[in-house]
Scaffold this motif. Structure first.
Motif, short mmCIF file in Angstrom:
data_model
loop_
_atom_site.label_atom_id
_atom_site.label_comp_id
_atom_site.label_asym_id
_atom_site.label_seq_id
_atom_site.Cartn_x
_atom_site.Cartn_y
_atom_site.Cartn_z
N THR A 246 15.95 12.69 -5.82
CA THR A 246 16.30 11.39 -6.35
C THR A 246 15.54 10.17 -5.80
N LEU A 247 15.35 10.26 -4.64
CA LEU A 247 14.29 9.37 -3.74
C LEU A 247 12.92 8.99 -4.31
N GLN A 248 12.49 10.45 -4.68
CA GLN A 248 11.07 10.42 -5.43
C GLN A 248 10.76 9.89 -6.81
N THR A 249 12.13 9.93 -7.40
CA THR A 249 12.17 9.62 -8.83
C THR A 249 12.39 8.21 -8.84
N MET A 250 13.32 7.45 -7.66
CA MET A 250 13.59 6.06 -7.58
C MET A 250 12.21 5.36 -7.60
N GLY A 251 11.28 6.05 -6.52
CA GLY A 251 9.94 5.49 -6.23
C GLY A 251 9.34 5.37 -7.63
N ASP A 252 9.35 6.37 -8.60
CA ASP A 252 8.58 6.36 -9.89
C ASP A 252 9.23 5.02 -10.90
N LEU B 194 8.16 1.89 -9.22
CA LEU B 194 6.68 1.44 -9.61
C LEU B 194 6.46 1.03 -10.98
N ARG B 195 7.28 1.90 -12.03
CA ARG B 195 6.85 1.31 -13.43
C ARG B 195 7.61 0.00 -13.64
N ALA B 196 8.88 -0.40 -13.01
CA ALA B 196 9.34 -1.74 -13.08
C ALA B 196 8.65 -2.73 -12.45
N THR B 197 8.33 -2.54 -11.52
CA THR B 197 7.57 -3.69 -10.59
C THR B 197 6.28 -3.70 -10.34
N GLY B 198 5.58 -2.51 -10.53
CA GLY B 198 4.03 -2.33 -10.24
C GLY B 198 3.88 -2.50 -8.69
N GLU B 199 4.79 -2.65 -7.79
CA GLU B 199 4.53 -2.54 -6.37
C GLU B 199 3.99 -1.11 -5.74
N VAL C 201 5.82 1.82 -2.72
CA VAL C 201 6.24 2.77 -3.35
C VAL C 201 5.41 4.10 -2.55
N GLU C 202 4.25 3.73 -2.22
CA GLU C 202 3.52 4.69 -1.22
C GLU C 202 4.23 4.62 0.25
N ASP C 203 4.83 3.71 0.58
CA ASP C 203 5.68 3.87 1.74
C ASP C 203 6.75 4.76 1.62
N LEU C 204 7.46 4.53 0.49
CA LEU C 204 8.75 5.51 0.20
C LEU C 204 8.44 7.06 0.07
N ARG C 205 6.90 6.95 -0.77
CA ARG C 205 6.64 8.48 -0.58
C ARG C 205 6.43 9.00 0.64
N ASP C 206 5.80 8.20 1.56
CA ASP C 206 5.79 8.57 3.02
C ASP C 206 6.96 9.10 3.65
N TYR C 207 8.13 8.19 3.38
CA TYR C 207 9.53 8.54 3.76
C TYR C 207 10.11 9.75 3.05
#
Length: 109
Positions: free
Chosen positions: A73-79, A82-87, A91-97
């Motif tokens: 769920t955390l991974q897909t929230m990052g996806d 990213l699609r919603a904001t382009g940030e 998202v890389e920080d979230l992937r690290d977490y």
């Protein structure tokens, strides 16, 4: 205009604890309800500027599967973010977490 419907059916025991969860969608390939062990639903209330949430899981959902469910769920929230904001940076920080979370929860990626 097209309309789609998502339906969740939750069977509760005498203590209002979920025993079974079924979901179906008018856009699904399957024409019958499918069983799931857990779901998280988050809705944005524009008027109050806050999130409305429902998190449910069946009483027989294994802890190791719950850990995996949270990780994915955390991974897909990052996806989605990213699609919603382009940030990309956050998202890389979230992937690290997520990698840290997987390590701590001993989830094989």
């Amino acid at each position: 205009m097209k309309t789609a419907e998502i339906k969740l059916t939750v069977t509760l025991d005498d203590n209002n604890v979920p025993e079974n969860i079924m979901w179906e969608s008018t856009d699904s390939q399957s024409k019958e309800a499918l069983p799931v062990k857990s779901f998280m639903l988050a809705l944005w209330d524009q008027s109050y500027k806050n999130t409305l949430r429902i998190d449910l899981w069946t009483k027989d959902m294994p802890v190791d599967e719950m850990k995996r469910f949270f990780y994915e769920t955390l991974q897909t929230m990052g996806d989605s973010f990213l699609r919603a904001t382009g940030e990309k940076n956050i998202v890389e920080d979230l992937r690290d977490y997520c990698a840290h979370f997987a390590d701590k929860m001993e989830i094989k990626q």
